[in-house]
Design a protein around this motif. Structure first.
Motif, PDB file in Angstrom:
ATOM      1  N   LYS A   1      -1.859   4.309 -56.970  1.00 37.51           N
ATOM      2  CA  LYS A   1      -1.822   5.119 -55.750  1.00 37.51           C
ATOM      3  C   LYS A   1      -0.534   5.077 -54.705  1.00 37.51           C
ATOM      4  O   LYS A   1      -0.004   6.335 -54.687  1.00 37.51           O
ATOM      5  CB  LYS A   1      -2.984   4.689 -54.670  1.00 37.51           C
ATOM      6  CG  LYS A   1      -3.266   5.612 -53.537  1.00 37.51           C
ATOM      7  CD  LYS A   1      -4.601   5.291 -52.610  1.00 37.51           C
ATOM      8  CE  LYS A   1      -4.519   4.284 -51.585  1.00 37.51           C
ATOM      9  NZ  LYS A   1      -5.651   4.169 -50.900  1.00 37.51           N
TER      10      LYS A   1
ATOM     11  N   ASN B   1      -3.799   0.056 -56.138  1.00 39.94           N
ATOM     12  CA  ASN B   1      -2.756   0.156 -55.224  1.00 39.94           C
ATOM     13  C   ASN B   1      -1.206   0.673 -56.017  1.00 39.94           C
ATOM     14  O   ASN B   1      -0.569   1.395 -55.588  1.00 39.94           O
ATOM     15  CB  ASN B   1      -2.400  -1.036 -54.293  1.00 39.94           C
ATOM     16  CG  ASN B   1      -3.211  -1.293 -53.145  1.00 39.94           C
ATOM     17  OD1 ASN B   1      -3.782  -0.150 -53.033  1.00 39.94           O
ATOM     18  ND2 ASN B   1      -3.289  -2.381 -52.721  1.00 39.94           N
ATOM     19  N   VAL B   2      -0.884  -0.059 -57.318  1.00 40.95           N
ATOM     20  CA  VAL B   2       0.252   0.421 -57.980  1.00 40.95           C
ATOM     21  C   VAL B   2       0.045   1.817 -58.276  1.00 40.95           C
ATOM     22  O   VAL B   2       0.984   2.549 -58.272  1.00 40.95           O
ATOM     23  CB  VAL B   2       0.237  -0.538 -59.305  1.00 40.95           C
ATOM     24  CG1 VAL B   2       1.478   0.040 -60.326  1.00 40.95           C
ATOM     25  CG2 VAL B   2       0.646  -1.872 -58.719  1.00 40.95           C
TER      26      VAL B   2
ATOM     27  N   GLY C   1      -9.629   3.031 -45.323  1.00 40.53           N
ATOM     28  CA  GLY C   1      -8.354   2.358 -45.873  1.00 40.53           C
ATOM     29  C   GLY C   1      -8.107   1.343 -45.440  1.00 40.53           C
ATOM     30  O   GLY C   1      -8.543   0.548 -44.544  1.00 40.53           O
ATOM     31  N   GLY C   2      -7.035   0.666 -46.207  1.00 34.57           N
ATOM     32  CA  GLY C   2      -6.345  -0.534 -45.497  1.00 34.57           C
ATOM     33  C   GLY C   2      -7.179  -1.910 -45.792  1.00 34.57           C
ATOM     34  O   GLY C   2      -6.798  -2.823 -45.079  1.00 34.57           O
ATOM     35  N   LEU C   3      -8.093  -1.838 -46.852  1.00 33.11           N
ATOM     36  CA  LEU C   3      -8.771  -3.015 -46.894  1.00 33.11           C
ATOM     37  C   LEU C   3      -8.391  -3.870 -48.177  1.00 33.11           C
ATOM     38  O   LEU C   3      -8.722  -4.906 -48.266  1.00 33.11           O
ATOM     39  CB  LEU C   3     -10.194  -2.665 -46.890  1.00 33.11           C
ATOM     40  CG  LEU C   3     -10.772  -2.091 -45.778  1.00 33.11           C
ATOM     41  CD1 LEU C   3     -12.276  -1.484 -46.054  1.00 33.11           C
ATOM     42  CD2 LEU C   3     -10.601  -3.080 -44.709  1.00 33.11           C
ATOM     43  N   GLY C   4      -7.896  -3.072 -49.113  1.00 26.21           N
ATOM     44  CA  GLY C   4      -7.661  -3.640 -50.525  1.00 26.21           C
ATOM     45  C   GLY C   4      -6.896  -5.086 -50.434  1.00 26.21           C
ATOM     46  O   GLY C   4      -7.177  -6.043 -51.095  1.00 26.21           O
ATOM     47  N   VAL C   5      -5.557  -4.993 -49.644  1.00 25.55           N
ATOM     48  CA  VAL C   5      -4.955  -6.076 -49.474  1.00 25.55           C
ATOM     49  C   VAL C   5      -5.559  -7.538 -48.713  1.00 25.55           C
ATOM     50  O   VAL C   5      -5.479  -8.647 -49.286  1.00 25.55           O
ATOM     51  CB  VAL C   5      -3.393  -6.008 -48.904  1.00 25.55           C
ATOM     52  CG1 VAL C   5      -2.752  -7.103 -48.534  1.00 25.55           C
ATOM     53  CG2 VAL C   5      -2.610  -4.832 -49.601  1.00 25.55           C
TER      54      VAL C   5
ATOM     55  N   VAL D   1       9.026  -1.478 -52.817  1.00 24.78           N
ATOM     56  CA  VAL D   1       8.866  -1.565 -51.343  1.00 24.78           C
ATOM     57  C   VAL D   1       8.859  -3.047 -50.905  1.00 24.78           C
ATOM     58  O   VAL D   1       8.879  -3.890 -51.744  1.00 24.78           O
ATOM     59  CB  VAL D   1       7.294  -1.182 -50.830  1.00 24.78           C
ATOM     60  CG1 VAL D   1       6.972   0.118 -51.212  1.00 24.78           C
ATOM     61  CG2 VAL D   1       6.180  -2.008 -51.674  1.00 24.78           C
TER      62      VAL D   1
ATOM     63  N   GLY E   1      -2.717  -5.085 -45.111  1.00 26.05           N
ATOM     64  CA  GLY E   1      -3.926  -4.378 -44.604  1.00 26.05           C
ATOM     65  C   GLY E   1      -3.889  -3.965 -43.212  1.00 26.05           C
ATOM     66  O   GLY E   1      -3.063  -4.233 -42.574  1.00 26.05           O
TER      67      GLY E   1
HETATM   68  N1  LIG Z   1       1.599  -1.721 -54.951  1.00 27.31           N
HETATM   69  C1  LIG Z   1       1.957  -1.243 -53.963  1.00 27.31           C
HETATM   70  N2  LIG Z   1       3.177  -0.756 -53.883  1.00 27.31           N
HETATM   71  C2  LIG Z   1       3.685  -0.142 -52.803  1.00 27.31           C
HETATM   72  N3  LIG Z   1       2.797  -0.451 -51.678  1.00 27.31           N
HETATM   73  C3  LIG Z   1       1.660  -0.992 -51.640  1.00 27.31           C
HETATM   74  C4  LIG Z   1       1.224  -1.403 -52.897  1.00 27.31           C
HETATM   75  N4  LIG Z   1       0.164  -2.100 -52.562  1.00 27.31           N
HETATM   76  C5  LIG Z   1      -0.235  -2.017 -51.369  1.00 27.31           C
HETATM   77  N5  LIG Z   1       0.775  -1.334 -50.447  1.00 27.31           N
HETATM   78  C6  LIG Z   1       1.201  -1.122 -49.314  1.00 27.31           C
HETATM   79  O1  LIG Z   1      -0.077  -1.730 -48.402  1.00 27.31           O
HETATM   80  C7  LIG Z   1      -0.739  -0.994 -47.573  1.00 27.31           C
HETATM   81  C8  LIG Z   1      -2.365  -1.578 -47.702  1.00 27.31           C
HETATM   82  O2  LIG Z   1      -2.840  -1.569 -48.847  1.00 27.31           O
HETATM   83  P1  LIG Z   1      -4.461  -1.610 -49.144  1.00 27.31           P
HETATM   84  O3  LIG Z   1      -4.988  -2.791 -48.149  1.00 27.31           O
HETATM   85  O4  LIG Z   1      -4.855  -1.904 -50.307  1.00 27.31           O
HETATM   86  O5  LIG Z   1      -4.937  -0.443 -48.339  1.00 27.31           O
HETATM   87  P2  LIG Z   1      -4.742   1.209 -48.776  1.00 27.31           P
HETATM   88  O6  LIG Z   1      -4.474   1.110 -50.246  1.00 27.31           O
HETATM   89  O7  LIG Z   1      -6.295   1.851 -48.458  1.00 27.31           O
HETATM   90  O8  LIG Z   1      -3.775   1.668 -47.723  1.00 27.31           O
HETATM   91  C9  LIG Z   1      -1.079   0.105 -48.436  1.00 27.31           C
HETATM   92  O9  LIG Z   1      -1.220   1.336 -47.544  1.00 27.31           O
HETATM   93  C10 LIG Z   1       0.615   0.472 -48.809  1.00 27.31           C
HETATM   94  O10 LIG Z   1       1.448   0.899 -47.831  1.00 27.31           O
END
Ligand SMILES: Nc1ncnc2c1ncn2[C@@H]1O[C@H](COP(=O)(O)OP(=O)(O)O)[C@@H](O)[C@H]1O
Ligand SMILES: Nc1ncnc2c1ncn2[C@@H]1O[C@H](COP(=O)(O)OP(=O)(O)O)[C@@H](O)[C@H]1O
Lengths: 116, 153, 153, 116
Positions: free
Chosen positions: B55, B52-53, B110-114, B94, B101
């Protein structure tokens, strides 16, 4: 530095029109684009069923899962059944947290995937 | 390296190094008293967070810096062995509340990492750093509740 | 992290973190174009070198600092992919000429680590750092001669 | 923090008086002291032959090799044959660099180690 292939993927076209795609290794953010290309290439073979054999995937992060959700969307649009087979318990756990384990057809092995 | 940190990884925001961090974190977690399954969970949380960092924070620019600090926490009678991992960057800041997520019912890529990170770790705290970048603090206890239902095989 | 370093590990001189470094270095070597067997050799060289820093440099004191820097070298037509690993410490300084393995004909425990490091890496250079501690620079090329005869399975 | 067991070692006493010792995992500088203790415990069982089964050892650094050289010295002093079996090619490579592959009795499997 030349690009190195981040994952190995093998294809097999089975009698009856199914195609299997077998990635090998770990599928995280770095490997997901190659996995995505392999899946697109598999659909380009115009299979009547796509089986993704995950038995050699030790790790799958959410970028890999996202690629499979995208595949499911292609499958639905084109009426090509998509089956995931052979995933280990840890990978399955990721699908469970994402509440996707009931969205995908999943079987334990290839034989099951042919008739699922 | 102060405040009890025993291992720190500093890497550029190039995704090819994610597997190095995964392996290192999994091994550190095992050494600090976690089971193989728990160690895999910690490694996955860190992997997702760093992806995430790269991307969202650095917009896939491969020359940003990322720091990963590993601190063992003193064993506790109830919670067991503990590990704290702090991930810092110099990327875009941010609002922590924006880091979440997707609705799991809305099935799309997408939207699953968190979701994964929050599921497997006992504590997850995003904050802005003093000047630039974000800080993510992850904590897990060997007897904690996080990750008990899924991925525990 | 300058001079092309893309990944740096900083650890305390506690041997339980050696396995983390091994895994991280093996994975980095694979990502940088080395075979599994070569990656295992690089990881072993680094493992032996850090074990020596802990044992001989810090006298098993677990709170010394050790830095491991990983720098990919630009691909070359003949030598192939290259990796440079620099290991630094703040421990006792010794004459580089004193860092050598035992006579291999004199069979006894110990004295083998430096032989392994020299066998599997193409370049091995020990030096004193400016003020305190030692620096070891290790280089390997994917088409290099080092480690061809042994451990290449 | 309590000490964690750095490697798993199992023992077996075979009919005829041989003892096998089977370490599992990686044996580097951190794990070597536990490996050394296990070897000493095996000699304390007064075997007429000690077999160290390395088939589950994925990595052995020189501290592990040193421990085995020490075992060889104990074996010579007490007239107890020492046999190493099942080592993988990478571990064998370490013995080769150290010019110890001809100093130790080595067999590919346990059956061979009983008669070597
Ligand atoms: N390190 C980060 N810096 C900025 N925004 C982040 C970061 N990590 C997560 N996000 C925000 O949280 C959202 C959800 O992240 P995640 O669940 O990993 O899904 P995805 O990366 O597929 O969108 C991201 O779309 C982004 O907007
Ligand atoms: N980092 C170091 N600092 C100081 N002395 C060292 C270091 N590394 C190696 N040496 C010296 O080189 C010798 C050979 O090292 P090695 O071949 O690894 O065998 P061993 O550690 O078993 O003695 C050591 O005994 C020590 O005197």
């Amino acid at each position: 530095m030349p690009d190195r292939v981040p994952i190995i993927v093998t294809f097999a076209s089975l009698d009856g029109g199914a195609v299997t795609l077998s990635p090998e290794g770990e599928i995280g953010y770095h490997e997901a684009p190659a996995f995505r290309n392999a899946i697109r290439a598999a659909y380009d073979k115009r299979p009547n069923r796509l089986i993704v054999d995950l038995s050699k995937v030790g790790y799958m992060g959410t970028p890999g899962v996202a690629t499979l959700v995208e595949a499911l969307q292609i499958s639905k649009k084109n009426g090509v059944p998509l089956v995931l087979c052979g995933m280990n318990d840890r990978v399955r756990g990721v699908f469970e947290i994402a509440q996707l384990h009931k969205v995908f057809k999943m079987t334990s092995d290839l034989a099951g995937a042919l008739v699922a | 390296m102060s405040d009890g940190t025993q291992l720190q990884i500093e890497l550029v925001s190039d995704s090819r190094y994610l597997s190095c961090v995964r392996e290192c974190i999994a091994q550190a977690s095992r050494q600090l008293g976690f089971s193989d399954a728990q160690a895999a969970q910690v490694a996955m949380a860190v992997d997702e967070a760093i992806a995430n960092v790269i991307k969202h924070g650095y917009g896939e620019r491969p020359d940003g810096k990322i720091w990963v600090k590993i601190t063992p926490l003193p064993d506790e009678p109830v919670r067991g062995s503990g590990i704290r991992i702090v991930i810092e960057d110099e990327a875009k800041q941010v609002e922590p509340s924006c880091i979440k997520g997707r609705d799991l019912a809305d099935i799309r890529p997408g939207g699953l990492g968190v979701h994964i990170i929050r599921e497997v770790m006992d504590e997850v705290r995003y904050e802005k750093r003093q000047t630039t970048g974000m800080r993510l603090t992850l904590t897990k206890w060997s007897n904690g509740q996080a990750g008990r239902s899924a991925m525990s095989a």
